[in-house]
Motif scaffolding. Structure first.
Motif, mmCIF file in Angstrom:
data_model
loop_
_atom_site.group_PDB
_atom_site.id
_atom_site.type_symbol
_atom_site.label_atom_id
_atom_site.label_comp_id
_atom_site.label_asym_id
_atom_site.label_seq_id
_atom_site.Cartn_x
_atom_site.Cartn_y
_atom_site.Cartn_z
ATOM 1 N N THR A 2 0.827 -1.183 0.000
ATOM 2 C CA THR A 2 0.000 0.000 0.000
ATOM 3 C C THR A 2 0.865 1.237 0.000
ATOM 4 N N GLU A 3 0.265 2.370 -0.402
ATOM 5 C CA GLU A 3 1.033 3.604 -0.532
ATOM 6 C C GLU A 3 1.666 4.011 0.792
ATOM 7 N N GLY A 4 2.963 4.285 0.759
ATOM 8 C CA GLY A 4 3.680 4.763 1.929
ATOM 9 C C GLY A 4 4.200 3.669 2.831
ATOM 10 N N GLN A 5 3.752 2.425 2.625
ATOM 11 C CA GLN A 5 4.148 1.345 3.524
ATOM 12 C C GLN A 5 5.426 0.684 3.031
ATOM 13 N N VAL A 6 6.331 0.353 3.948
ATOM 14 C CA VAL A 6 7.574 -0.321 3.591
ATOM 15 C C VAL A 6 7.525 -1.752 4.111
ATOM 16 N N PRO A 7 7.609 -2.740 3.221
ATOM 17 C CA PRO A 7 7.522 -4.131 3.661
ATOM 18 C C PRO A 7 8.819 -4.626 4.282
ATOM 19 N N GLN A 8 8.764 -5.823 4.872
ATOM 20 C CA GLN A 8 9.920 -6.399 5.541
ATOM 21 C C GLN A 8 11.030 -6.789 4.570
ATOM 22 N N THR A 78 12.764 -6.909 -2.475
ATOM 23 C CA THR A 78 11.581 -6.979 -3.348
ATOM 24 C C THR A 78 10.568 -5.911 -2.956
ATOM 25 N N GLY A 79 10.799 -5.272 -1.820
ATOM 26 C CA GLY A 79 9.931 -4.174 -1.399
ATOM 27 C C GLY A 79 10.545 -2.846 -1.777
ATOM 28 N N VAL A 80 11.420 -2.321 -0.897
ATOM 29 C CA VAL A 80 12.106 -1.047 -1.138
ATOM 30 C C VAL A 80 13.607 -1.292 -1.150
ATOM 31 N N LEU A 81 14.291 -0.703 -2.103
ATOM 32 C CA LEU A 81 15.756 -0.680 -2.126
ATOM 33 C C LEU A 81 16.181 0.769 -1.999
ATOM 34 N N LEU A 82 16.959 1.080 -0.962
ATOM 35 C CA LEU A 82 17.508 2.425 -0.779
ATOM 36 C C LEU A 82 19.020 2.349 -0.879
ATOM 37 N N ALA A 128 13.106 -4.929 -6.664
ATOM 38 C CA ALA A 128 12.389 -4.083 -5.705
ATOM 39 C C ALA A 128 11.306 -3.277 -6.407
ATOM 40 N N ARG A 129 10.150 -3.178 -5.732
ATOM 41 C CA ARG A 129 9.049 -2.410 -6.314
ATOM 42 C C ARG A 129 9.286 -0.912 -6.220
ATOM 43 N N VAL A 130 10.096 -0.480 -5.234
ATOM 44 C CA VAL A 130 10.471 0.926 -5.110
ATOM 45 C C VAL A 130 11.980 0.990 -4.972
ATOM 46 N N ARG A 131 12.618 1.802 -5.822
ATOM 47 C CA ARG A 131 14.077 1.931 -5.795
ATOM 48 C C ARG A 131 14.418 3.396 -5.557
ATOM 49 N N ILE A 132 15.186 3.644 -4.500
ATOM 50 C CA ILE A 132 15.476 5.015 -4.075
ATOM 51 C C ILE A 132 16.984 5.217 -4.073
#
Length: 524
Positions: A2-8, A78-82, A128-132
């Motif tokens: 969901t928007e704004g949520q960061v998974p494990q 697979t969730g967020v990569l920073l 990752a679905r979000v890459r920062i």
């Protein structure tokens, strides 16, 4: 997600290069704090990453070290990569951005740096679905050209949705690291924004940081978001040191004082003194008081007295108490005059509700033999929860034959953690012949590092004939170098002589004599 949520299943890699072997690259000391502070806010309360999944790499020397860490994180996420980098950025002859390592050389960029193209490919290859990507380096804006270089990508091979890039400066600008500041300008602004509004989205943090940098005349950062990446919430709360630091650097005297207290607790006394002085110069009475205490501990009594007086004149009760104590112990006037001035300051502090001042007044009157007045002040302080006053009251009541009430106050003080009260309780039980109870209280006090209790345990075990245990406790008490440790040294000497260790016994007798002489000299 969901928007704004960061998974494990998210990962963060924080890379910073602060020192360089090549003379052409100046060190950037703030880089270390950049990485550490960012890690704290990402993994602290409300942060998006676990400590295990937030990897810091400070001063890497080999490209392979960076590549291995980034590559592993990119494939696992697979969730967020920073990915965050702070250090020098260099441009090659074709204007391409390179990230420096400790061994990087401006004249051998190709072989001694991490090409941004390589980092870009690792990021874009991640599932990752979000890459920062956050870059705090010179010419960081070149990253936008690389991250959106669609002709350089095979159509359909890499999906650019869900990427967010923040750069500390434009493609043709250097970044800025203010001398003497904890962080570089850009990362400091980002952390300030996070401290002001924990849990904000990346977009909100970026805009707040941009305003801060523009207001201070620093290079304006750049950002680019595709889809919902900018709505992700990564940053939690900064720890107290960094919250205080940011407010202190913004000129807030109370924050300077709080930061000084934190540093003093850690034993960083020079740094604490510097912050106390800044706050004191800005008129903060608590800082003046703390500075005076620090100076008094260092033996700088004249300057300590000056700061206590400034704080006391500003109405700070603790400073009044400290000033009274300093005058009582080290006053330059005749003893009677110093004690009279000390009493005056104690009374002012006591009238302001300061329990230590009430206790000190009790001590003064007890020394004069005015026991009713002493008891009255001890009771006032004890009634507001001052453990040392409870102890003194218990002792005074015991002297006056009120044993039950004296014991009750000892117990209240002991329950509040006062080791002298525990010791006094132990002695009370010794006089009653209840030695097991006495031992229990002596052990509690010794566990709180009370040397007189250690000595009493030595006495107790010696009376029982347990000489090894007695020697152990006498040695522990003697090694404290407390003002009462001469008693333990003397007892240890007698015990050693009794056990046939005459040479060592004489050594302890001499140490006892030297310690006692030193105490008397200090009192005079």
């Amino acid at each position: 997600m969901t928007e704004g949520q960061v998974p494990q299943d998210s990962r963060a890699i924080l890379i910073g290069t602060s020192r360089y072997e090549h003379d052409g690259l100046d060190p950037i000391p703030a880089v270390v704090a950049n990485v550490n502070d960012l890690a704290e806010v990402l993994t602290g309360s409300g942060g998006a990453f676990t400590t295990e999944h937030c990897i810091s790499i400070i001063d890497p020397s080999r490209t392979a070290d960076v590549g291995h860490a980034v590559g592993r994180a990119a494939q696992e996420a697979t969730g967020v990569l920073l990915v965050y980098y702070t250090g020098h950025g260099l441009l090659d002859r074709k204007g391409r951005l390179h990230l420096t390592l400790t061994g990087s050389a401006p004249d051998r960029i190709r072989w001694t740096t991490v090409p941004f193209e390589t980092l870009r490919e690792e990021i874009l290859d991640s599932p990752a679905r979000v890459r920062i990507l956050i870059l705090d380096c010179c010419f960081a804006g070149r990253a936008f050209e690389a991250m959106t270089d669609l002709p350089g990508l095979v159509a359909g091979q890499t999906e650019l949705r869900g990427t967010y890039t923040i750069a500390s400066s434009a493609a043709n600008e250097p970044s800025f690291a203010p001398t003497g500041h904890r962080n570089t300008a850009f990362t400091g602004a980002l952390l300030n924004a996070a401290a002001a509004a924990p849990g904000s989205t990346l977009n909100d943090l970026y805009h707040e940081a941009e305003q801060h940098l523009r207001r201070d005349g620093h290079p304006r950062p750049q950002s680019r978001s595709i889809d919902v990446a900018g709505e992700v919430r990564l940053f939690g709360e900064l720890g107290p040191e960094h919250r205080f630091l940011r407010a202190a650097e913004a000129g807030e005297p109370v924050a300077m004082t709080n930061l000084g207290q934190l540093l003093e607790q850690r034993g960083q006394l020079d740094e604490a003194e510097a912050w106390y002085r800044r706050a004191a110069d800005a008129g903060e009475p608590v800082a003046m008081t703390n500075l005076g205490q620090l100076l008094e501990q260092r033996g700088q009594l004249d300057e300590a007295e000056a700061w206590f007086r400034r704080a006391a004149d500003a109405g700070e009760p603790v400073a009044m108490t400290n000033l009274g104590h300093l005058l009582e112990q080290h006053g330059k006037l005749a003893m009677a005059e110093s004690k009279a001035e000390a009493e005056a300051w104690y009374r002012r502090a006591a009238d302001a509700g300061e329990p230590v001042a009430m206790t000190n007044l009790g001590d003064l009157f007890e020394q004069r033999g005015e026991l009713d007045e002493a008891e009255a002040w001890f009771r006032r302080a004890a009634d507001v929860g001052e453990p040392y006053a409870m102890t003194n009251l218990g002792y005074l009541l015991e002297l006056r034959g009120k044993l039950d009430e004296g014991e009750a106050w000892y117990r209240r003080a002991a329950d509040a953690g006062e080791p002298i009260a525990m010791t006094n309780l132990g002695e009370l039980f010794v006089r009653r012949g209840e030695l097991d109870e006495a031992e229990a209280w002596f052990r509690r006090a010794a566990g709180a590092s009370e040397p007189y209790a250690m000595n009493n345990l030595g006495d107790l075990f010696e009376q029982r004939g347990e000489l090894d245990e007695a020697e152990t406790w006498f040695r522990r008490a003697a090694d404290t170098n407390d003002r009462f440790s001469s008693i333990a040294m003397n007892n240890l000497g007698h015990l050693l002589r009794r056990r046939g260790k005459r040479d060592e016994a004489e050594t302890w007798f001499q140490r006892a004599a030297d310690t006692l002489h030193g105490v008397r000299s200090a009192q005079n």
